[in-house]
Scaffold this motif. Structure first.
Motif, PDB file in Angstrom:
ATOM      1  N   VAL A  44      73.831 -33.395   8.738  1.00 38.42           N
ATOM      2  CA  VAL A  44      73.022 -33.810   7.590  1.00 38.42           C
ATOM      3  C   VAL A  44      71.843 -34.588   8.157  1.00 38.42           C
ATOM      4  N   ARG A  45      70.649 -34.008   8.060  1.00 34.92           N
ATOM      5  CA  ARG A  45      69.471 -34.570   8.716  1.00 34.92           C
ATOM      6  C   ARG A  45      68.580 -35.309   7.708  1.00 34.92           C
ATOM      7  N   LEU A  46      67.917 -36.336   8.220  1.00 36.61           N
ATOM      8  CA  LEU A  46      67.061 -37.209   7.403  1.00 36.61           C
ATOM      9  C   LEU A  46      67.839 -37.816   6.237  1.00 36.61           C
ATOM     10  N   ALA A  47      69.123 -38.083   6.474  1.00 37.35           N
ATOM     11  CA  ALA A  47      69.945 -38.745   5.460  1.00 37.35           C
ATOM     12  C   ALA A  47      69.453 -40.171   5.257  1.00 37.35           C
ATOM     13  N   LEU A  48      69.472 -40.608   4.025  1.00 40.96           N
ATOM     14  CA  LEU A  48      69.056 -41.965   3.691  1.00 40.96           C
ATOM     15  C   LEU A  48      69.971 -42.986   4.351  1.00 40.96           C
ATOM     16  N   ARG A  49      69.375 -44.074   4.853  1.00 38.54           N
ATOM     17  CA  ARG A  49      70.122 -45.265   5.239  1.00 38.54           C
ATOM     18  C   ARG A  49      69.826 -46.336   4.188  1.00 38.54           C
ATOM     19  N   SER A  50      70.813 -46.666   3.404  1.00 35.89           N
ATOM     20  CA  SER A  50      70.686 -47.695   2.373  1.00 35.89           C
ATOM     21  C   SER A  50      72.092 -48.196   2.094  1.00 35.89           C
ATOM     22  N   ARG A  51      72.213 -49.179   1.217  1.00 38.86           N
ATOM     23  CA  ARG A  51      73.559 -49.691   0.952  1.00 38.86           C
ATOM     24  C   ARG A  51      74.465 -48.603   0.393  1.00 38.86           C
ATOM     25  N   ASP A  52      73.984 -47.823  -0.597  1.00 41.10           N
ATOM     26  CA  ASP A  52      74.828 -46.779  -1.183  1.00 41.10           C
ATOM     27  C   ASP A  52      75.227 -45.736  -0.148  1.00 41.10           C
ATOM     28  N   ALA A  53      74.264 -45.303   0.672  1.00 44.78           N
ATOM     29  CA  ALA A  53      74.562 -44.290   1.674  1.00 44.78           C
ATOM     30  C   ALA A  53      75.498 -44.835   2.746  1.00 44.78           C
ATOM     31  N   ASP A  54      75.308 -46.094   3.136  1.00 43.55           N
ATOM     32  CA  ASP A  54      76.200 -46.688   4.140  1.00 43.55           C
ATOM     33  C   ASP A  54      77.620 -46.832   3.594  1.00 43.55           C
ATOM     34  N   LEU A  55      77.749 -47.134   2.307  1.00 46.45           N
ATOM     35  CA  LEU A  55      79.084 -47.186   1.706  1.00 46.45           C
ATOM     36  C   LEU A  55      79.746 -45.815   1.721  1.00 46.45           C
ATOM     37  N   MET A  56      78.952 -44.762   1.508  1.00 43.42           N
ATOM     38  CA  MET A  56      79.521 -43.411   1.554  1.00 43.42           C
ATOM     39  C   MET A  56      79.968 -43.053   2.966  1.00 43.42           C
ATOM     40  N   THR A  57      79.156 -43.327   3.973  1.00 44.38           N
ATOM     41  CA  THR A  57      79.570 -42.985   5.329  1.00 44.38           C
ATOM     42  C   THR A  57      80.822 -43.768   5.731  1.00 44.38           C
ATOM     43  N   ALA A  58      80.909 -45.033   5.324  1.00 48.97           N
ATOM     44  CA  ALA A  58      82.115 -45.816   5.628  1.00 48.97           C
ATOM     45  C   ALA A  58      83.339 -45.221   4.942  1.00 48.97           C
ATOM     46  N   ALA A  59      83.170 -44.765   3.693  1.00 51.02           N
ATOM     47  CA  ALA A  59      84.295 -44.164   2.963  1.00 51.02           C
ATOM     48  C   ALA A  59      84.767 -42.886   3.640  1.00 51.02           C
ATOM     49  N   LEU A  60      83.833 -42.052   4.066  1.00 53.33           N
ATOM     50  CA  LEU A  60      84.203 -40.783   4.697  1.00 53.33           C
ATOM     51  C   LEU A  60      84.895 -41.010   6.031  1.00 53.33           C
ATOM     52  N   ARG A  61      84.458 -42.010   6.778  1.00 57.11           N
ATOM     53  CA  ARG A  61      85.149 -42.341   8.028  1.00 57.11           C
ATOM     54  C   ARG A  61      86.571 -42.823   7.743  1.00 57.11           C
ATOM     55  N   THR A  62      86.709 -43.631   6.701  1.00 56.50           N
ATOM     56  CA  THR A  62      88.051 -44.094   6.325  1.00 56.50           C
ATOM     57  C   THR A  62      88.969 -42.920   6.017  1.00 56.50           C
ATOM     58  N   LEU A  63      88.403 -41.852   5.439  1.00 59.79           N
ATOM     59  CA  LEU A  63      89.194 -40.672   5.084  1.00 59.79           C
ATOM     60  C   LEU A  63      89.308 -39.668   6.236  1.00 59.79           C
TER      61      LEU A  63
END
Length: 425
Positions: A44-63
């Motif tokens: 996934v290229r040029l993905a946003l880095r923001s609080r919402d996006a960082d919360l999503m990446t953390a959630a996916l790593r947790t899963l």
């Protein structure tokens, strides 16, 4: 302890600027989740880095998703994915991100154990019962109807009826993971019209681009067949809704703002800015590689149904408060359940600065009056904060509470705003 106040800059000359926007939060978080569920490695290229996006990446790593960020900047990253089995036993923080609290639970229902969820105090007030009841109907277990809650599979899929009039995210959340359910899913909406339909169209388009079979030929019914989600190399579009305050600056000051990379075709609701701002008196022009909005310094009131693009409401209200005629905004009753009750918050803050606004059953009425300075409260809501910045361009003495809340979708809004105004090179 109260949040710090940000003195909103006031300008007396036309703003002329080119504003490069980071990636779409809505597209980013859908693309990240689909990459984590795919049948092989992808990007996934040029993905946003923001609080919402960082919360999503953390959630996916947790899963259980393996993710590596390359070519990182403060605003974007290219994420390389190696999907794995969905893992249970973890805890997910959703913050105030609707895409995390509503898109991730269906994926968590695929896990091999329990997954717990919680978020910011304000998130515990946001509607969640629709998605959690739907997951129960599809075979999963959820121990509550609001945050905090715990999800436990297995989820088998099948048919489910939901009332998605509170948020289109209830439908998108089910559709995004549905191909991984044993029986797929058929979602039937029952109730008042679904708001923000372009966001569901975005979900359907992104699923089809990954080889998922989606049938949306009948109104308010979506069928997703079980099967693989193809791995892809995907590039995220700029966030068109985040163009709203910058384009508004052109209108308020009689200047011109260009946003590069505006797509010729898109499912982003923010594309409706082209029509809404033109109705309010702007000259909107496609230019090579982007979109330009030019203002005359005069803003015309509007009568508009914003159901399809309700996220634009705070900026449109800010413009309406500075217009030369009244405005009526309709079809947005559901934003009472957003980051805050946006209808009540907008009326309170416009009135606090000397304006005249009131709620209707499904929207707002705004009658322009001379405004004065004062504190514009953000309610931990990024779009409320940017609305205060727009008003401050014309009204001296506006101070926006907690401008940092804009990190939800814009990594550094104050810097971008200052750069637009010519305060930075």
């Amino acid at each position: 302890m109260s949040a710090p106040l940000w003195p909103a800059p006031t300008v007396t000359a036309p703003v002329t600027a080119t504003v490069r926007l980071p990636g779409s939060k809505s597209v980013t978080n859908r693309a990240l989740l689909l990459a984590a569920l795919a049948d092989g490695p992808g990007a996934v290229r040029l993905a946003l880095r923001s609080r919402d996006a960082d919360l999503m990446t953390a959630a996916l790593r947790t899963l259980g998703a393996e993710m590596t960020a390359v070519d990182e900047t403060p605003e974007s990253a290219d994420w390389l994915f190696t999907p794995g089995p969905v893992a249970g036993g973890g805890h997910i923080e959703v913050g105030l991100a609707g895409t995390v609290m509503r898109f991730v639970p269906p994926m968590a229902a695929l896990a091999d154990g329990e997954v717990s969820f919680d978020g910011d105090p304000a998130a515990r007030k946001r509607p969640m019962g629709t998605i959690l009841s739907a997951l129960r109907a599809l075979g999963a277990h959820a121990d509550a109807d609001t945050l905090p809650f715990t999800i436990r599979g297995p989820v088998t899929g099948g048919e489910v009826s939901v009332d998605a009039s509170g948020s289109s995210q209830f439908v998108s959340g089910l559709l995004l993971t549905a191909a991984r359910f044993e029986k797929g899913v058929t979602v039937r909406h029952v109730g008042p019209p679904v708001p923000s339909m372009p966001h569901i169209e975005m979900t359907v388009q992104m699923l089809r681009a990954r080889g998922v079979e989606v049938d949306d030929s009948e109104p308010d019914i979506w069928r997703v067949a079980p099967g693989p989600i193809a791995a892809t190399d995907f590039t995220v579009e700029p966030d068109l809704s985040n163009a709203a305050p910058f384009f508004a600056a052109a209108m308020v000051t009689g200047g011109a703002v260009t946003v590069p990379g505006w797509p010729l075709e898109t499912t982003q609701p923010g594309d409706l800015l082209r029509h809404l701002l033109a109705e309010m008196g702007a000259e909107v022009t496609r230019v090579p590689g982007g979109l330009e909005v030019r203002g005359s310094g005069t803003i015309t009131g509007i009568d508009a149904d914003l159901r399809a693009a309700s996220e634009l409401t705070p900026t449109i209200v800010a413009l309406a408060a500075l217009a030369d005629s009244p405005s009526r905004l309709r079809g947005i009753a559901h934003i009472r359940g957003h980051e805050t009750d946006r209808l009540a918050a907008l009326v309170t803050e416009i009135t606090r600065l000397g304006g005249d606004a009131n709620e209707t059953e499904d929207g707002l009425e705004i009658r322009p009056r001379p405004l004065h300075g004062g504190v514009f409260h953000s309610y931990e809501d990024h779009r409320m904060a940017t609305a205060g910045a727009v008003i401050g361009l014309r009204v001296p003495g506006v101070e926006v509470e907690d401008i940092a809340t804009t990190r939800k979708t814009l990594p550094d809004f104050p810097r971008m705003w200052a750069h637009m105004l010519g305060d930075m090179s």
